[in-house]
Design a protein around this motif. Structure first.
Motif, short mmCIF file in Angstrom:
data_model
loop_
_atom_site.label_atom_id
_atom_site.label_comp_id
_atom_site.label_asym_id
_atom_site.label_seq_id
_atom_site.Cartn_x
_atom_site.Cartn_y
_atom_site.Cartn_z
N TRP A 36 0.84 -1.21 0.00
CA TRP A 36 0.00 0.00 0.00
C TRP A 36 0.87 1.25 0.00
CZ3 TRP A 36 -4.39 0.15 -1.97
CH2 TRP A 36 -5.34 -0.82 -1.77
N HIS A 37 1.97 1.21 0.72
CA HIS A 37 2.88 2.36 0.74
C HIS A 37 3.41 2.64 -0.67
CE1 HIS A 37 5.97 5.15 1.95
NE2 HIS A 37 6.86 4.39 1.34
N LYS A 38 3.79 1.58 -1.38
CA LYS A 38 4.30 1.76 -2.74
C LYS A 38 3.23 2.32 -3.66
CE LYS A 38 7.89 -1.72 -2.56
NZ LYS A 38 8.49 -2.89 -3.16
N ILE A 39 2.02 1.77 -3.57
CA ILE A 39 0.92 2.23 -4.43
C ILE A 39 0.58 3.68 -4.14
CG2 ILE A 39 -1.54 1.92 -4.90
CD1 ILE A 39 -1.03 -1.12 -4.48
N LYS A 40 0.47 4.02 -2.87
CA LYS A 40 0.13 5.40 -2.50
C LYS A 40 1.21 6.38 -2.94
CE LYS A 40 -2.70 4.28 1.50
NZ LYS A 40 -2.78 4.36 2.96
N SER A 41 2.48 5.98 -2.86
CA SER A 41 3.54 6.89 -3.27
C SER A 41 3.50 7.12 -4.78
CB SER A 41 4.90 6.37 -2.83
OG SER A 41 5.22 5.18 -3.50
N ILE A 42 3.04 6.14 -5.54
CA ILE A 42 2.91 6.32 -6.98
C ILE A 42 1.71 7.21 -7.31
CG2 ILE A 42 2.36 5.12 -9.15
CD1 ILE A 42 3.97 2.73 -8.00
N LEU A 43 0.61 7.00 -6.61
CA LEU A 43 -0.62 7.73 -6.91
C LEU A 43 -0.68 9.12 -6.28
CD1 LEU A 43 -3.22 4.86 -6.50
CD2 LEU A 43 -2.23 5.76 -8.61
N ARG A 44 0.16 9.36 -5.29
CA ARG A 44 0.16 10.65 -4.62
C ARG A 44 0.47 11.75 -5.63
NH1 ARG A 44 3.67 9.50 -0.61
NH2 ARG A 44 1.97 8.59 0.53
N PRO A 45 -0.30 12.83 -5.61
CA PRO A 45 -0.06 13.89 -6.59
C PRO A 45 1.36 14.46 -6.46
CG PRO A 45 -2.01 14.36 -5.27
CD PRO A 45 -1.38 13.13 -4.72
N ARG A 46 1.96 14.67 -7.58
CA ARG A 46 3.30 15.24 -7.61
C ARG A 46 3.18 16.76 -7.62
NH1 ARG A 46 4.68 10.49 -7.32
NH2 ARG A 46 5.70 9.17 -8.79
N PRO A 47 4.12 17.46 -6.99
CA PRO A 47 4.08 18.92 -7.04
C PRO A 47 4.32 19.40 -8.47
CG PRO A 47 6.05 18.15 -5.90
CD PRO A 47 5.21 16.95 -6.19
N ALA A 48 3.65 20.47 -8.84
CA ALA A 48 3.79 21.02 -10.19
C ALA A 48 5.19 21.58 -10.38
CB ALA A 48 2.75 22.10 -10.41
N LYS A 49 5.72 21.41 -11.58
CA LYS A 49 7.03 21.97 -11.90
C LYS A 49 6.88 23.48 -12.06
CE LYS A 49 8.82 17.93 -14.31
NZ LYS A 49 9.35 17.42 -15.59
N PRO A 50 7.83 24.23 -11.55
CA PRO A 50 7.74 25.69 -11.72
C PRO A 50 7.87 26.06 -13.19
CG PRO A 50 9.79 25.08 -10.64
CD PRO A 50 8.98 23.82 -10.81
N ARG A 51 7.07 27.01 -13.60
CA ARG A 51 7.11 27.47 -15.00
C ARG A 51 8.13 28.58 -15.15
NH1 ARG A 51 0.94 27.96 -17.16
NH2 ARG A 51 0.41 25.78 -16.90
N LYS A 52 8.70 28.64 -16.31
CA LYS A 52 9.61 29.74 -16.61
C LYS A 52 8.74 30.96 -16.91
CE LYS A 52 13.24 26.89 -18.58
NZ LYS A 52 14.02 26.59 -19.78
N PRO A 53 9.16 32.13 -16.45
CA PRO A 53 8.36 33.31 -16.75
C PRO A 53 8.34 33.55 -18.26
CG PRO A 53 10.33 33.88 -15.49
CD PRO A 53 10.31 32.40 -15.66
N SER A 54 7.14 33.83 -18.75
CA SER A 54 7.03 34.06 -20.19
C SER A 54 7.62 35.43 -20.54
CB SER A 54 5.58 33.99 -20.64
OG SER A 54 4.83 34.98 -19.97
N SER A 55 8.37 35.44 -21.59
CA SER A 55 8.98 36.70 -22.01
C SER A 55 8.01 37.41 -22.95
CB SER A 55 10.32 36.44 -22.71
OG SER A 55 10.12 35.61 -23.82
N THR A 56 7.71 38.63 -22.63
CA THR A 56 6.81 39.41 -23.47
C THR A 56 7.63 40.35 -24.34
OG1 THR A 56 6.57 40.98 -21.67
CG2 THR A 56 4.85 39.35 -21.91
N PRO A 57 7.40 40.32 -25.67
CA PRO A 57 8.18 41.18 -26.54
C PRO A 57 7.82 42.63 -26.46
CG PRO A 57 6.76 39.69 -27.83
CD PRO A 57 6.55 39.44 -26.38
#
Length: 57
Positions: A36-57
């Motif tokens: 159960w520990h293994k299954i829960k660790s797989i299904l646990r939501p992962r933190p979102a990757k930080p986005r790079k700030p969009s460059s505005t021209p």
């Protein structure tokens, strides 16, 4: 395991002069807890990757 079965099991073990030193909810008494520990660790939501700030021209 229902409480009555645990108590019967404990009484039977102690009848033969043995004692249990593991807590009642110990994963060592229930190997599926490791899975159960293994299954829960797989299904646990992962933190979102930080986005790079969009460059505005």
């Amino acid at each position: 395991m229902p409480l009555t079965n645990r108590q019967k099991t404990k009484d039977l073990i102690e009848k033969f002069g043995c004692h249990l030193f593991l807590p009642t909810d110990s994963p060592n008494l229930n190997p599926i807890e490791h899975w159960w520990h293994k299954i829960k660790s797989i299904l646990r939501p992962r933190p979102a990757k930080p986005r790079k700030p969009s460059s505005t021209p």
